[in-house]
Design an enzyme around this catalytic site. Structure first.
Site, short mmCIF file in Angstrom:
data_model
loop_
_atom_site.label_atom_id
_atom_site.label_comp_id
_atom_site.label_asym_id
_atom_site.label_seq_id
_atom_site.Cartn_x
_atom_site.Cartn_y
_atom_site.Cartn_z
N ILE A 65 0.85 -1.19 0.00
CA ILE A 65 0.00 0.00 0.00
C ILE A 65 0.88 1.25 0.00
O ILE A 65 1.87 1.30 0.73
CB ILE A 65 -0.87 0.01 1.28
N CYS A 66 0.51 2.24 -0.82
CA CYS A 66 1.16 3.55 -0.72
C CYS A 66 0.06 4.60 -0.86
O CYS A 66 -1.10 4.32 -0.60
CB CYS A 66 2.29 3.72 -1.74
N ARG A 67 0.41 5.80 -1.26
CA ARG A 67 -0.60 6.86 -1.35
C ARG A 67 -1.51 6.65 -2.54
O ARG A 67 -2.73 6.75 -2.44
CB ARG A 67 0.09 8.24 -1.45
#
Length: 104
Positions: A65-67
Site C-alpha cells: 500500500i502507498c498513497r
C-alpha cells in the site's frame, strides 16, 4: 513479464471485514503514515524494503500500500522478481475509505 496481481481498496476492506488474516505493508514515508494507516498494516518505507527482506516469507502473500498505488507497484515488481508473492492495492490510500489508525 508477469503482471502484478492487484486488489482494490474495496476488495481489501471486504476481506478485512470478513476477518481474513492478511499481510499488509504500507511503504509510505513516516510523515504520510502519521495521517493514518489501514489497521493491522506494517510500516516499512519503500527505501527500507531491500534491507528488510528477512521479514518476508516466500510462502505468504503480501499486499503493498502507498498513497496512490505507484510506489507500492514498484515494490511489488521488485519483490516478485525475487520470488515473493505480492499484490498491489490499486489507488492506494487515496482510494481507501475504510477505517484508519494513527501510527503510534
Amino acid at each position: 513479464m508477469e503482471g502484478i496481481k492487484e486488489i482494490t481498496a474495496e476488495e481489501l476492506k471486504e476481506k478485512l471485514e470478513r476477518g481474513e488474516k492478511l499481510n499488509l505493508v504500507d511503504v509510505r514515508e513516516d510523515e504520510e503514515v502519521a495521517f493514518g494507516m489501514i489497521p493491522g498494516a506494517k510500516h516499512i518505507k519503500m527505501g527500507d524494503i531491500p534491507h528488510r527482506l528477512d521479514e518476508f516469507n516466500k510462502d505468504e502473500e503480501y499486499i503493498f500500500i502507498c498513497r496512490s498505488g505507484a510506489r507500492s507497484e514498484n515494490v511489488c515488481r521488485y519483490l516478485q522478481d525475487m520470488g515473493y508473492k505480492v499484490r498491489n492495492m490499486v489507488g492506494g490510500m487515496l482510494a481507501w475509505d475504510g477505517e484508519t489508525v494513527s501510527k503510534a
